[in-house]
Design a protein around this motif. Structure first.
Motif, mmCIF file in Angstrom:
data_model
loop_
_atom_site.group_PDB
_atom_site.id
_atom_site.type_symbol
_atom_site.label_atom_id
_atom_site.label_comp_id
_atom_site.label_asym_id
_atom_site.label_seq_id
_atom_site.Cartn_x
_atom_site.Cartn_y
_atom_site.Cartn_z
ATOM 1 N N LYS A 12 10.095 -0.574 -11.928
ATOM 2 C CA LYS A 12 10.449 -1.492 -10.849
ATOM 3 C C LYS A 12 10.715 -0.668 -9.605
ATOM 4 O O LYS A 12 10.522 0.623 -9.807
ATOM 5 C CB LYS A 12 11.674 -2.272 -11.133
ATOM 6 C CG LYS A 12 12.771 -1.313 -11.606
ATOM 7 C CD LYS A 12 14.065 -2.007 -11.996
ATOM 8 C CE LYS A 12 14.927 -2.316 -10.714
ATOM 9 N NZ LYS A 12 15.251 -1.359 -9.636
ATOM 10 N N CYS A 13 10.834 -1.263 -8.514
ATOM 11 C CA CYS A 13 11.319 -0.480 -7.513
ATOM 12 C C CYS A 13 12.400 0.275 -7.643
ATOM 13 O O CYS A 13 13.662 -0.155 -8.200
ATOM 14 C CB CYS A 13 11.482 -1.633 -6.115
ATOM 15 S SG CYS A 13 12.413 -0.866 -4.929
ATOM 16 N N ASP A 14 12.327 1.563 -7.135
ATOM 17 C CA ASP A 14 13.643 2.558 -7.353
ATOM 18 C C ASP A 14 14.017 2.877 -5.897
ATOM 19 O O ASP A 14 14.740 3.860 -5.976
ATOM 20 C CB ASP A 14 13.318 3.688 -8.272
ATOM 21 C CG ASP A 14 12.019 4.517 -7.699
ATOM 22 O OD1 ASP A 14 11.434 4.222 -6.497
ATOM 23 O OD2 ASP A 14 11.730 5.385 -8.454
ATOM 24 N N LEU A 15 13.686 2.072 -5.064
ATOM 25 C CA LEU A 15 14.228 2.538 -3.449
ATOM 26 C C LEU A 15 13.529 3.793 -3.026
ATOM 27 O O LEU A 15 14.367 4.293 -2.375
ATOM 28 C CB LEU A 15 15.681 2.307 -3.591
ATOM 29 C CG LEU A 15 16.248 1.876 -2.189
ATOM 30 C CD1 LEU A 15 15.582 0.826 -1.491
ATOM 31 C CD2 LEU A 15 17.636 1.979 -2.063
ATOM 32 N N ALA A 37 0.781 -1.171 -0.113
ATOM 33 C CA ALA A 37 0.159 0.128 0.012
ATOM 34 C C ALA A 37 0.945 1.077 0.091
ATOM 35 O O ALA A 37 0.445 2.136 -0.683
ATOM 36 C CB ALA A 37 -0.997 0.037 1.077
ATOM 37 N N ALA A 38 1.942 1.292 0.974
ATOM 38 C CA ALA A 38 2.774 2.505 0.934
ATOM 39 C C ALA A 38 3.473 2.541 -0.452
ATOM 40 O O ALA A 38 3.679 3.799 -0.902
ATOM 41 C CB ALA A 38 3.878 2.258 2.209
ATOM 42 N N CYS A 39 4.128 1.383 -1.025
ATOM 43 C CA CYS A 39 4.584 1.600 -2.215
ATOM 44 C C CYS A 39 3.896 2.500 -3.466
ATOM 45 O O CYS A 39 4.389 3.134 -4.112
ATOM 46 C CB CYS A 39 5.195 0.181 -2.771
ATOM 47 S SG CYS A 39 6.194 0.029 -4.325
ATOM 48 N N THR A 40 2.687 2.050 -3.417
ATOM 49 C CA THR A 40 1.845 3.000 -4.318
ATOM 50 C C THR A 40 1.845 4.293 -4.300
ATOM 51 O O THR A 40 1.685 5.326 -5.096
ATOM 52 C CB THR A 40 0.374 2.631 -4.331
ATOM 53 O OG1 THR A 40 -0.209 2.731 -3.182
ATOM 54 C CG2 THR A 40 0.157 1.013 -4.636
ATOM 55 N N GLY A 94 6.021 9.370 -7.929
ATOM 56 C CA GLY A 94 6.115 8.835 -9.188
ATOM 57 C C GLY A 94 5.901 7.485 -9.403
ATOM 58 O O GLY A 94 6.214 6.841 -10.680
ATOM 59 N N HIS A 95 5.286 6.675 -8.418
ATOM 60 C CA HIS A 95 5.043 5.281 -8.785
ATOM 61 C C HIS A 95 3.591 5.004 -9.597
ATOM 62 O O HIS A 95 3.460 3.979 -9.580
ATOM 63 C CB HIS A 95 5.085 4.635 -7.368
ATOM 64 C CG HIS A 95 6.399 4.439 -7.051
ATOM 65 N ND1 HIS A 95 6.572 3.426 -5.925
ATOM 66 C CD2 HIS A 95 7.685 4.765 -7.244
ATOM 67 C CE1 HIS A 95 7.861 3.479 -5.497
ATOM 68 N NE2 HIS A 95 8.669 4.189 -6.767
ATOM 69 N N ASP A 96 2.926 6.130 -9.699
ATOM 70 C CA ASP A 96 1.917 6.068 -10.456
ATOM 71 C C ASP A 96 0.817 5.252 -9.778
ATOM 72 O O ASP A 96 0.021 4.601 -10.560
ATOM 73 C CB ASP A 96 1.805 5.859 -12.010
ATOM 74 C CG ASP A 96 2.860 6.764 -12.659
ATOM 75 O OD1 ASP A 96 2.760 7.905 -12.469
ATOM 76 O OD2 ASP A 96 3.944 6.313 -13.437
ATOM 77 N N ASN A 97 0.811 5.286 -8.466
ATOM 78 C CA ASN A 97 -0.243 4.351 -7.773
ATOM 79 C C ASN A 97 0.010 2.968 -8.362
ATOM 80 O O ASN A 97 -0.908 1.968 -8.303
ATOM 81 C CB ASN A 97 -1.725 4.742 -7.969
ATOM 82 C CG ASN A 97 -2.133 5.835 -7.282
ATOM 83 O OD1 ASN A 97 -1.577 6.222 -6.133
ATOM 84 N ND2 ASN A 97 -2.616 6.893 -8.160
ATOM 85 N N ARG A 98 1.183 2.450 -8.467
ATOM 86 C CA ARG A 98 1.359 1.035 -9.015
ATOM 87 C C ARG A 98 2.336 0.517 -7.807
ATOM 88 O O ARG A 98 3.458 0.954 -7.498
ATOM 89 C CB ARG A 98 2.407 1.323 -10.190
ATOM 90 C CG ARG A 98 1.954 -0.120 -11.245
ATOM 91 C CD ARG A 98 2.502 0.217 -12.451
ATOM 92 N NE ARG A 98 2.717 1.475 -13.010
ATOM 93 C CZ ARG A 98 3.025 1.696 -14.172
ATOM 94 N NH1 ARG A 98 2.704 0.808 -15.422
ATOM 95 N NH2 ARG A 98 3.337 3.000 -14.524
ATOM 96 N N ASN A 99 1.954 -0.978 -7.436
ATOM 97 C CA ASN A 99 3.003 -1.468 -6.595
ATOM 98 C C ASN A 99 4.333 -1.801 -7.522
ATOM 99 O O ASN A 99 4.483 -2.191 -8.604
ATOM 100 C CB ASN A 99 2.332 -2.747 -6.214
ATOM 101 C CG ASN A 99 1.389 -2.745 -4.989
ATOM 102 O OD1 ASN A 99 1.263 -1.620 -4.261
ATOM 103 N ND2 ASN A 99 0.449 -3.826 -4.956
#
Length: 189
Positions: free
Chosen positions: A112-115, A21-24, A28-33
């Motif tokens: 992908k995850c960008d930390l 949930a936090a990742c989204t 810049g993550h565009d609400n994407r896991n």
């Protein structure tokens, strides 16, 4: 305070998925896991583990990219493909030994995850670590990392599973603790 790293204590994960949930919500993550929570063996245990980019020092995804669209930030974060460079070949999704990069068909772009680079470049914990209620995901400095590594020294002096083979791609900027697995202990839940 020295360099900080994302440290994962796999044994602590309870599968709450707060990190997803936090990742989204990261900029810049565009609400994407961009990370995942996996069931280890759902028929025998409730144990779950977070699965996210380990930000390899010499990442296979970047090495396989013919357009040099995958950049490595100064803090070691391996970033998503640059929109203006990515040609949509998906070499990175095939090359990654952990299956982390995903491909957006509509945008013709790898993500992908960008930390949470917009946060971690300033020493602020990535979103996943900032909300984890069980300290599975921790944003720690090198001194704390050294203390944790010392806690889990094995009889052969190795901290990570490197004998008889090395299951990881190589050196990673994200550190993982697998003491229960490495020492042959089983979790009780």
């Amino acid at each position: 305070m020295g360099k900080q790293v994302l440290y994962i204590e796999m044994d602590n994960c309870i599968g709450c998925r707060s990190c997803l949930a936090a990742c989204t919500q990261c900029g810049g993550h565009d609400n994407r896991n961009r990370n995942y929570v996996m069931d280890v063996d759902p028929f025998h245990t409730r144990q779950t583990i977070p699965l996210m980019c380990l930000h390899c020092v010499n990442p296979a995804c970047a090495r396989s990219c013919p357009a040099q669209a995958i950049q490595i930030a100064d803090n070691g974060a391996v970033l998503s493909a640059l929109v203006e460079k990515c040609i949509g070949c998906q070499n990175c999704t095939i090359a990654c030994p952990y299956g982390i990069p995903k491909f957006d068909q509509e945008q013709n772009l790898m993500y992908k995850c960008d930390l949470c680079y917009d946060r971690t470049k300033d020493g602020i914990p990535p979103m996943c670590a900032s909300v984890c209620p069980t300290n599975t995901l921790q944003w720690i400095d090198e001194a704390e990392l050294a203390r944790k590594q010392e806690q889990h020294l094995l009889s052969n002096g190795k901290w990570v599973a490197s004998q008889p083979f090395n299951p990881l791609e190589g050196e990673t900027n994200v550190r993982i603790s697998l003491p229960g697995i490495l020492q042959g202990r089983e979790k009780l839940f």
